[in-house]
Scaffold this active site. Sequence first.
Site, short mmCIF file in Angstrom:
data_model
loop_
_atom_site.label_atom_id
_atom_site.label_comp_id
_atom_site.label_asym_id
_atom_site.label_seq_id
_atom_site.Cartn_x
_atom_site.Cartn_y
_atom_site.Cartn_z
N CYS A 64 0.82 -1.23 0.00
CA CYS A 64 0.00 0.00 0.00
C CYS A 64 0.85 1.27 0.00
CB CYS A 64 -0.89 0.02 1.24
SG CYS A 64 -2.00 -1.35 1.37
N1 SAJ Z 1 6.48 2.35 8.57
C1 SAJ Z 1 7.48 3.21 9.00
N2 SAJ Z 1 7.16 4.15 9.93
C2 SAJ Z 1 5.89 4.27 10.43
C3 SAJ Z 1 4.90 3.39 9.95
C4 SAJ Z 1 5.21 2.43 9.03
O1 SAJ Z 1 8.62 3.12 8.57
O2 SAJ Z 1 5.66 5.14 11.27
C5 SAJ Z 1 6.81 1.34 7.54
C6 SAJ Z 1 6.55 -0.08 8.00
O3 SAJ Z 1 7.68 -0.62 8.62
C7 SAJ Z 1 6.23 -0.77 6.69
C8 SAJ Z 1 5.58 0.31 5.85
O4 SAJ Z 1 5.96 1.56 6.44
O5 SAJ Z 1 7.41 -1.22 6.06
C9 SAJ Z 1 4.06 0.22 5.81
O6 SAJ Z 1 3.66 0.08 7.14
P1 SAJ Z 1 2.09 0.28 7.55
O7 SAJ Z 1 2.02 0.22 9.03
O8 SAJ Z 1 1.56 1.46 6.88
O9 SAJ Z 1 1.44 -1.05 7.06
P2 SAJ Z 1 0.59 -1.36 5.78
O10 SAJ Z 1 1.34 -1.22 4.53
O11 SAJ Z 1 -0.05 -2.67 6.06
O12 SAJ Z 1 -0.46 -0.19 5.78
C10 SAJ Z 1 -1.78 -0.46 6.11
C11 SAJ Z 1 -2.53 0.54 5.29
N3 SAJ Z 1 -3.88 0.11 5.21
C12 SAJ Z 1 -4.48 0.19 4.00
O13 SAJ Z 1 -3.94 0.64 3.02
C13 SAJ Z 1 -5.84 -0.33 3.94
C14 SAJ Z 1 -2.43 1.92 5.88
O14 SAJ Z 1 -3.45 2.76 5.31
C15 SAJ Z 1 -2.62 1.94 7.36
O15 SAJ Z 1 -2.40 3.27 7.84
C16 SAJ Z 1 -1.61 1.02 7.98
O16 SAJ Z 1 -1.92 -0.30 7.51
C17 SAJ Z 1 -1.69 1.07 9.49
O17 SAJ Z 1 -2.13 2.12 10.01
O18 SAJ Z 1 -1.24 0.12 10.11
#
Ligand code: SAJ
Length: 439
Positions: free
Chosen positions: A273
């Site tokens: 995403c």
């Molecule tokens: N990450 C960082 N720093 C942060 C948060 C995440 O480096 O503060 C990195 C994570 O390690 C990962 C990537 O970004 O590699 C994505 O992490 P994520 O927590 O955003 O996980 P996703 O990709 O599963 O994102 C989903 C998304 N949901 C949808 O698209 C429906 C996102 O919109 C959500 O915000 C996210 O989950 C969430 O909040 O956990």
Amino acid sequence: MWRFFVMNDSLEKTGKTLAVIGLGYVGLPLALLAERKGYRVWGIDIDEQKVETINRRISPFVDGEVQQQLSNSSLVATRDFSVVRNVSIIVICVPTPVHDDHRPDLRPVTDACVSLAPYLQSNQLVIVESTVNPGVCETTVLQTLEQHSHLKAGRDFFLAHCPERINPGDVQWRVENIPRVVGSLEEVGLRRAVAFYSSILEAEVKPMGSLREAEAVKVVENAFRDVNIAFVNELAMSFQRVDIDVLRVIEGAATKPFSFLPHFPGCGVGGHCIPVDPYYLIDYAKQNGFEHEFLSLARRINNRMPQYVVDLLLEAFKVKLLPLSGTKVTVLGLAYKAEIDDDRESPAYAIIALLRHCGFSVTAYDPFVRHGKEPVAENLTVALTGAKAVVVVTAHKIFSRLRPADFLAAGVEIIIDGRNCLDKSSLRAAGLYYRGVGR
Ligand code: SAJ
């Protein structure tokens, strides 16, 4: 000749029958939820192994709740798109990756439309959940469905978009309690799509003014997250030079009870995403003569983080006067985030390639990712033993629980903590060389 179509827009009239195309993180939980809510559901996927696995009541991905729901369900998975004839609602939940040049790859979406179109019936509702950039539903999807079904959207069948919001591994926010937005080509499609999601969710279903508005919501919410991550990643690189612990600064800022949303620096942004969706918006705007400088800058900063953590390692080897060539370095984690088995767009692979380019002998370990793009050591002890340095890429609990003695016993001298998930003080007190991202 006038053709009058009875506009059935109540579920009772149209029948609680559903086909879900794409049985991954998004489609399978949706299919299982709809079945629990009284729908007759057919699950369709092109992956024969996935279909067989699901029909053997085994979840094709690591998710305890999905596994339990699947065990208790009678969901039938099939590769046969003709089952589409049996239903009133068809939901497309296929991936929307990007090409190597970051342009959106809509082939899975168009392939799904080409496969279902020959079986499309009058009065059916087609809902796209896959993340697409604004305009894709009313052009690519609509045209493909019309061309291969010889039916007319908005007259013979209805088209809506409800962007998926699944958060893999999240135990609090599940498909049934995450609010959704819905847009459609026309009023009847909107009413029917809102009625469908309202019948299965315990959360708000917000009707949007158009397909494009609904498409824009998803790319905006994920681009928002990407730029916030880039913000703290840039802070991390800046503060590391002046010995300010960025994690403590963010935790301090987060004590402000309003208008601050903490994000955390790391070794890169992975997943299907966050690192992907901004490119949809960048590409769409570029097609319409606008350059998203800010979104593009955020992508460049986040894509730089794998090199940043490798540079931290190289600095450590320089300080400790250690040779690079052939020295064992262990990468802990291939998954893009903690406690899941998904390694799509994971920064681990960029980090491993950069380390090998420096001459290191790299060993990877991830207890969740067994069939990724990188062979993994059989267990954590084997992975650590003999390593001079460790790079933590994923904050799996098995890694964040590691103590100084675990590293010392294995002969590790250097720790680069790409997720700031280890205890800096105790590791340094034990004489280990520790650097996090911004700390
Ligand atoms: N990450 C960082 N720093 C942060 C948060 C995440 O480096 O503060 C990195 C994570 O390690 C990962 C990537 O970004 O590699 C994505 O992490 P994520 O927590 O955003 O996980 P996703 O990709 O599963 O994102 C989903 C998304 N949901 C949808 O698209 C429906 C996102 O919109 C959500 O915000 C996210 O989950 C969430 O909040 O956990």
